[in-house]
Scaffold this motif. Structure first.
Motif, short mmCIF file in Angstrom:
data_model
loop_
_atom_site.label_atom_id
_atom_site.label_comp_id
_atom_site.label_asym_id
_atom_site.label_seq_id
_atom_site.Cartn_x
_atom_site.Cartn_y
_atom_site.Cartn_z
N LEU A 86 50.79 48.62 42.21
CA LEU A 86 49.67 49.30 42.85
C LEU A 86 48.52 49.46 41.86
O LEU A 86 47.36 49.18 42.19
CB LEU A 86 50.11 50.67 43.38
N LYS A 87 48.82 49.85 40.64
CA LYS A 87 47.78 50.02 39.63
C LYS A 87 47.12 48.70 39.28
O LYS A 87 45.89 48.63 39.13
CB LYS A 87 48.35 50.71 38.39
N GLU A 88 47.90 47.63 39.19
CA GLU A 88 47.33 46.31 38.92
C GLU A 88 46.43 45.86 40.07
O GLU A 88 45.38 45.27 39.85
CB GLU A 88 48.44 45.28 38.67
N TYR A 89 46.85 46.14 41.29
CA TYR A 89 46.05 45.81 42.47
C TYR A 89 44.71 46.54 42.39
O TYR A 89 43.65 45.95 42.63
CB TYR A 89 46.81 46.21 43.75
N LEU A 90 44.73 47.83 42.06
CA LEU A 90 43.49 48.61 41.96
C LEU A 90 42.59 48.11 40.83
O LEU A 90 41.37 48.24 40.92
CB LEU A 90 43.79 50.09 41.77
N LYS A 91 43.17 47.56 39.78
CA LYS A 91 42.34 47.01 38.70
C LYS A 91 41.57 45.78 39.20
O LYS A 91 40.46 45.53 38.77
CB LYS A 91 43.20 46.64 37.50
N GLU A 92 42.21 45.04 40.10
CA GLU A 92 41.56 43.84 40.64
C GLU A 92 40.59 44.18 41.76
O GLU A 92 39.50 43.63 41.84
CB GLU A 92 42.61 42.85 41.14
N TYR A 93 41.00 45.08 42.65
CA TYR A 93 40.17 45.49 43.78
C TYR A 93 39.76 46.95 43.55
O TYR A 93 40.42 47.87 44.00
CB TYR A 93 40.93 45.34 45.10
N LYS A 94 38.67 47.13 42.84
CA LYS A 94 38.26 48.45 42.37
C LYS A 94 37.86 49.41 43.49
O LYS A 94 37.95 50.62 43.33
CB LYS A 94 37.11 48.30 41.38
N SER A 95 37.42 48.88 44.60
CA SER A 95 36.98 49.71 45.73
C SER A 95 37.34 48.97 47.01
O SER A 95 36.85 47.86 47.25
CB SER A 95 35.47 49.94 45.64
N ILE A 96 38.20 49.58 47.81
CA ILE A 96 38.72 48.87 48.98
C ILE A 96 39.01 49.87 50.10
O ILE A 96 39.43 50.99 49.85
CB ILE A 96 39.97 48.05 48.62
N GLY A 97 38.79 49.43 51.33
CA GLY A 97 39.08 50.27 52.49
C GLY A 97 40.57 50.59 52.58
O GLY A 97 41.41 49.76 52.24
N ILE A 98 40.86 51.78 53.05
CA ILE A 98 42.24 52.26 53.10
C ILE A 98 43.14 51.37 53.95
O ILE A 98 44.29 51.12 53.60
CB ILE A 98 42.30 53.74 53.55
N LEU A 99 42.63 50.87 55.08
CA LEU A 99 43.47 50.02 55.95
C LEU A 99 43.81 48.71 55.26
O LEU A 99 44.96 48.26 55.29
CB LEU A 99 42.77 49.77 57.28
N ARG A 100 42.83 48.09 54.63
CA ARG A 100 43.08 46.84 53.90
C ARG A 100 44.02 47.10 52.72
O ARG A 100 44.92 46.30 52.44
CB ARG A 100 41.75 46.26 53.41
N PHE A 101 43.82 48.22 52.04
CA PHE A 101 44.68 48.61 50.92
C PHE A 101 46.14 48.68 51.35
O PHE A 101 47.01 48.06 50.76
CB PHE A 101 44.19 49.97 50.38
N PHE A 102 46.40 49.42 52.43
CA PHE A 102 47.77 49.54 52.93
C PHE A 102 48.32 48.19 53.37
O PHE A 102 49.45 47.84 53.07
CB PHE A 102 47.85 50.55 54.09
#
Length: 143
Positions: A86-102
């Motif tokens: 999850l942390k690695e994902y957030l490093k790549e996608y710094k700002s993302i909609g909650i639905l896409r994130f889930f």
């Protein structure tokens, strides 16, 4: 003759893999032989560690002629936890909609996304805006 407990062998294997990164089966087999760990015992423990998600076999397993012995992984690496993914994902996608994130994290096979997101927010690695956007924080890039 020295007998090691299974937990001691598991910890020794995990330490060996941690030191080396990606380890071929041949390397771990030579290491096991030097440490008086039999091939069958090694296979059982490796497969158990993979099943428990402490290790991963990124290159799959060798095709075996015998189904009696546990399969031999071609290589092994330490498994990264869902929280680390999850942390690695957030490093790549710094700002993302909650639905896409889930949606993305579920597709990655991550379980308990909601709990992991709550933990990331609580620990200061992410923030959730009122409009439903998950943002990575500066703390995430410093860790």
């Amino acid at each position: 003759m020295i007998f090691l407990k299974i937990e001691e062998i598991e910890n020794a294997i995990l330490s060996f893999v941690k030191e080396r990164g990606k380890v071929s089966y041949e390397e771990i087999e030579k290491w096991a032989e030097k440490n008086n760990i039999g091939s069958y015992t090694l296979r059982i423990i490796l497969n158990d560690l993979i099943k428990r998600k402490s290790l991963e076999a990124p290159d799959g397993f060798y095709d075996e002629e015998s189904y009696i012995e546990p399969p031999r992984p071609k290589s092994i690496v330490l498994a990264s936890s869902d929280y680390e993914k999850l942390k690695e994902y957030l490093k790549e996608y710094k700002s993302i909609g909650i639905l896409r994130f889930f949606d993305d994290l579920i597709k990655m096979g991550i379980k308990d996304v909601n709990e992991l997101l709550r933990r990331a927010i609580k620990e200061g690695y992410a923030e959730l805006t009122p409009s439903g956007v998950v943002n990575a924080t500066e703390k995430l890039f410093k860790s």
